[in-house]
Design a protein around this motif. Structure first.
Motif, mmCIF file in Angstrom:
data_model
loop_
_atom_site.group_PDB
_atom_site.id
_atom_site.type_symbol
_atom_site.label_atom_id
_atom_site.label_comp_id
_atom_site.label_asym_id
_atom_site.label_seq_id
_atom_site.Cartn_x
_atom_site.Cartn_y
_atom_site.Cartn_z
ATOM 1 N N TYR A 2 0.826 -1.218 0.000
ATOM 2 C CA TYR A 2 0.000 0.000 0.000
ATOM 3 C C TYR A 2 0.859 1.265 0.000
ATOM 4 O O TYR A 2 0.672 2.151 -0.847
ATOM 5 C CB TYR A 2 -0.956 -0.056 1.194
ATOM 6 N N SER A 10 1.591 9.117 -5.945
ATOM 7 C CA SER A 10 1.807 10.516 -5.605
ATOM 8 C C SER A 10 2.843 11.153 -6.538
ATOM 9 O O SER A 10 2.642 12.253 -7.051
ATOM 10 C CB SER A 10 2.268 10.607 -4.152
ATOM 11 N N ARG A 13 1.906 11.724 -10.314
ATOM 12 C CA ARG A 13 1.038 12.863 -10.658
ATOM 13 C C ARG A 13 1.827 13.912 -11.431
ATOM 14 O O ARG A 13 1.304 14.550 -12.342
ATOM 15 C CB ARG A 13 0.424 13.475 -9.385
ATOM 16 N N GLN A 55 -1.588 5.766 -14.227
ATOM 17 C CA GLN A 55 -2.060 6.377 -12.980
ATOM 18 C C GLN A 55 -3.439 5.825 -12.603
ATOM 19 O O GLN A 55 -3.717 5.560 -11.433
ATOM 20 C CB GLN A 55 -2.099 7.910 -13.147
ATOM 21 N N LEU A 56 -4.275 5.606 -13.600
ATOM 22 C CA LEU A 56 -5.611 5.031 -13.362
ATOM 23 C C LEU A 56 -5.491 3.621 -12.777
ATOM 24 O O LEU A 56 -6.170 3.273 -11.806
ATOM 25 C CB LEU A 56 -6.406 4.998 -14.673
ATOM 26 N N GLY A 59 -4.266 3.834 -9.261
ATOM 27 C CA GLY A 59 -5.378 4.380 -8.464
ATOM 28 C C GLY A 59 -6.415 3.312 -8.161
ATOM 29 O O GLY A 59 -6.910 3.211 -7.036
ATOM 30 N N LEU A 60 -6.737 2.493 -9.169
ATOM 31 C CA LEU A 60 -7.732 1.432 -8.977
ATOM 32 C C LEU A 60 -7.258 0.414 -7.940
ATOM 33 O O LEU A 60 -8.030 -0.004 -7.076
ATOM 34 C CB LEU A 60 -8.005 0.719 -10.300
ATOM 35 N N SER A 66 -6.784 0.599 0.056
ATOM 36 C CA SER A 66 -6.646 1.763 0.928
ATOM 37 C C SER A 66 -7.458 1.633 2.224
ATOM 38 O O SER A 66 -8.668 1.388 2.179
ATOM 39 C CB SER A 66 -7.114 3.005 0.166
ATOM 40 N N HIS A 92 -12.521 11.889 -5.593
ATOM 41 C CA HIS A 92 -11.224 11.699 -6.247
ATOM 42 C C HIS A 92 -11.358 10.663 -7.367
ATOM 43 O O HIS A 92 -10.975 10.901 -8.511
ATOM 44 C CB HIS A 92 -10.196 11.254 -5.201
ATOM 45 N N PHE A 93 -11.957 9.553 -7.033
ATOM 46 C CA PHE A 93 -12.151 8.456 -7.974
ATOM 47 C C PHE A 93 -12.987 8.893 -9.191
ATOM 48 O O PHE A 93 -12.581 8.710 -10.344
ATOM 49 C CB PHE A 93 -12.824 7.306 -7.201
ATOM 50 N N MET A 96 -11.307 11.819 -11.372
ATOM 51 C CA MET A 96 -10.133 11.327 -12.103
ATOM 52 C C MET A 96 -10.560 10.394 -13.234
ATOM 53 O O MET A 96 -9.997 10.429 -14.326
ATOM 54 C CB MET A 96 -9.174 10.607 -11.159
ATOM 55 N N ILE A 100 -9.811 10.980 -17.186
ATOM 56 C CA ILE A 100 -9.053 10.027 -18.006
ATOM 57 C C ILE A 100 -9.919 9.533 -19.180
ATOM 58 O O ILE A 100 -9.407 9.315 -20.281
ATOM 59 C CB ILE A 100 -8.477 8.894 -17.125
ATOM 60 N N PRO A 139 -5.352 15.993 -4.183
ATOM 61 C CA PRO A 139 -5.400 16.461 -2.781
ATOM 62 C C PRO A 139 -4.171 17.307 -2.434
ATOM 63 O O PRO A 139 -3.286 16.867 -1.714
ATOM 64 C CB PRO A 139 -5.421 15.143 -1.990
ATOM 65 N N ARG A 147 -2.707 16.476 1.378
ATOM 66 C CA ARG A 147 -1.701 15.411 1.373
ATOM 67 C C ARG A 147 -0.376 16.071 0.991
ATOM 68 O O ARG A 147 -0.383 17.137 0.373
ATOM 69 C CB ARG A 147 -2.051 14.343 0.335
ATOM 70 N N PRO A 148 0.764 15.442 1.313
ATOM 71 C CA PRO A 148 2.056 16.084 1.016
ATOM 72 C C PRO A 148 2.297 16.288 -0.488
ATOM 73 O O PRO A 148 1.633 15.676 -1.319
ATOM 74 C CB PRO A 148 3.081 15.115 1.605
ATOM 75 N N PHE A 150 4.857 15.273 -2.077
ATOM 76 C CA PHE A 150 5.406 14.047 -2.680
ATOM 77 C C PHE A 150 4.937 12.815 -1.936
ATOM 78 O O PHE A 150 4.623 12.884 -0.755
ATOM 79 C CB PHE A 150 6.945 14.078 -2.672
HETATM 80 C C1 HEM Z 1 -4.387 11.444 -13.119
HETATM 81 C C2 HEM Z 1 -5.064 10.845 -12.182
HETATM 82 C C3 HEM Z 1 -4.738 10.865 -10.710
HETATM 83 C C4 HEM Z 1 -3.890 11.668 -9.978
HETATM 84 C C5 HEM Z 1 -3.030 12.805 -10.484
HETATM 85 C C6 HEM Z 1 -3.985 11.232 -8.592
HETATM 86 C C7 HEM Z 1 -3.307 11.787 -7.531
HETATM 87 C C8 HEM Z 1 -3.321 11.321 -6.235
HETATM 88 C C9 HEM Z 1 -2.562 11.866 -5.142
HETATM 89 C C10 HEM Z 1 -1.630 13.057 -5.236
HETATM 90 C C11 HEM Z 1 -2.822 11.114 -4.038
HETATM 91 C C12 HEM Z 1 -2.257 11.316 -2.618
HETATM 92 C C13 HEM Z 1 -0.986 10.511 -2.475
HETATM 93 C C14 HEM Z 1 -0.383 10.645 -1.086
HETATM 94 O O1 HEM Z 1 -1.095 10.780 -0.107
HETATM 95 O O2 HEM Z 1 0.866 10.597 -0.988
HETATM 96 C C15 HEM Z 1 -3.757 10.091 -4.428
HETATM 97 C C16 HEM Z 1 -4.233 9.114 -3.604
HETATM 98 C C17 HEM Z 1 -5.151 8.148 -3.976
HETATM 99 N N1 HEM Z 1 -5.741 8.011 -5.206
HETATM 100 FE FE1 HEM Z 1 -5.324 9.093 -6.855
HETATM 101 N N2 HEM Z 1 -4.867 10.175 -8.517
HETATM 102 C C18 HEM Z 1 -5.348 9.920 -9.786
HETATM 103 C C19 HEM Z 1 -6.271 8.972 -10.150
HETATM 104 C C20 HEM Z 1 -6.864 8.098 -9.294
HETATM 105 C C21 HEM Z 1 -7.906 7.173 -9.650
HETATM 106 C C22 HEM Z 1 -8.519 7.039 -11.042
HETATM 107 C C23 HEM Z 1 -8.215 6.472 -8.518
HETATM 108 C C24 HEM Z 1 -9.218 5.384 -8.292
HETATM 109 C C25 HEM Z 1 -9.604 4.566 -9.193
HETATM 110 C C26 HEM Z 1 -7.394 6.965 -7.455
HETATM 111 C C27 HEM Z 1 -7.419 6.505 -6.165
HETATM 112 C C28 HEM Z 1 -6.620 6.965 -5.139
HETATM 113 C C29 HEM Z 1 -6.611 6.399 -3.817
HETATM 114 C C30 HEM Z 1 -7.465 5.224 -3.321
HETATM 115 C C31 HEM Z 1 -5.677 7.126 -3.079
HETATM 116 C C32 HEM Z 1 -5.186 6.861 -1.658
HETATM 117 C C33 HEM Z 1 -6.107 7.146 -0.541
HETATM 118 C C34 HEM Z 1 -5.408 6.725 0.735
HETATM 119 O O3 HEM Z 1 -5.446 5.530 1.058
HETATM 120 O O4 HEM Z 1 -4.805 7.558 1.382
HETATM 121 N N3 HEM Z 1 -6.579 7.963 -7.965
HETATM 122 N N4 HEM Z 1 -4.054 10.234 -5.767
#
Ligand code: HEM
Length: 150
Positions: A2, A10, A13, A55-56, A59-60, A66, A92-93, A96, A100, A139, A147-148, A150
């Motif tokens: 995780y 992060s 991005r 990234q998608l 993220g998925l 998470s 966020h989900f 994003m 995409i 975020p 969130r930070p 980096f």
């Molecule tokens: C270009 C698309 C995306 C960008 C730029 C992006 C960016 C970020 C950033 C900056 C964080 C915080 C990382 C940290 O805390 O260090 C994050 C966390 C997260 N993102 Fe994305 N994200 C994108 C797409 C997605 C998509 C499509 C999903 C889901 C399908 C997703 C799910 C998550 C989840 C679950 C977290 C973590 C939450 C946690 O457990 O703290 N992200 N994302």
């Protein structure tokens, strides 16, 4: 796993943002300047698409591992009333994903047209919309779901 994925997601991005900004500026300039479509244009647009899809994918995976998303699904109704849990479980989900999808539509529809100017125009419009949504759904440390960097 995780923590490693979270750091990768992060950092990635910035790759996504830099490529998107380059692609949008390139497409806007070549659309307005009525320029031809060169192999370098295809490379820029394709790498941008690949970066967003990577990234998608990350993220998925994060969505299913998470702890914060888990917490939200433990009581989804209550989570929807909590700004932070709602952001991670829904906003966020969803934003994003829409971003995409727009980028993917822009790329694939630009491939279907022959006219170079129309190709650049489609990329410029769809990638710009995607970029705005992504900037909005990150975020950032100054947002209320901070969130930070980096
Ligand atoms: C270009 C698309 C995306 C960008 C730029 C992006 C960016 C970020 C950033 C900056 C964080 C915080 C990382 C940290 O805390 O260090 C994050 C966390 C997260 N993102 Fe994305 N994200 C994108 C797409 C997605 C998509 C499509 C999903 C889901 C399908 C997703 C799910 C998550 C989840 C679950 C977290 C973590 C939450 C946690 O457990 O703290 N992200 N994302």
């Amino acid at each position: 796993m995780y923590t490693g994925l979270l750091h990768l997601h992060s950092a990635l991005r910035y790759v996504v943002l830099i490529l998107l900004i380059i692609a949008v500026i390139n497409a806007l300039m070549k659309w307005q300047g009525k320029k031809e479509f060169k192999p370098v244009d295809k490379k820029i647009y394709l790498f941008t698409l690949i970066a967003t899809h990577t990234q998608l994918l990350i993220g998925l995976i994060l969505y299913f591992v998470s702890p914060i998303v888990d917490q939200a699904y433990a009581d989804f109704g209550a989570a929807m009333k909590d700004a932070m849990l709602r952001f991670w479980a829904m906003e966020h989900f969803a934003l994003m994903l829409i971003a995409i999808i727009l980028i993917t539509i822009g790329y694939s529809s630009s491939k279907k047209v022959v006219d170079a100017v129309v190709k650049h125009k489609k990329i410029a419009i769809f990638f710009l919309l995607g970029l705005v949504l992504i900037l909005f759904a990150i975020p950032w440390p100054f947002s209320n779901v901070a969130r930070p960097w980096f």
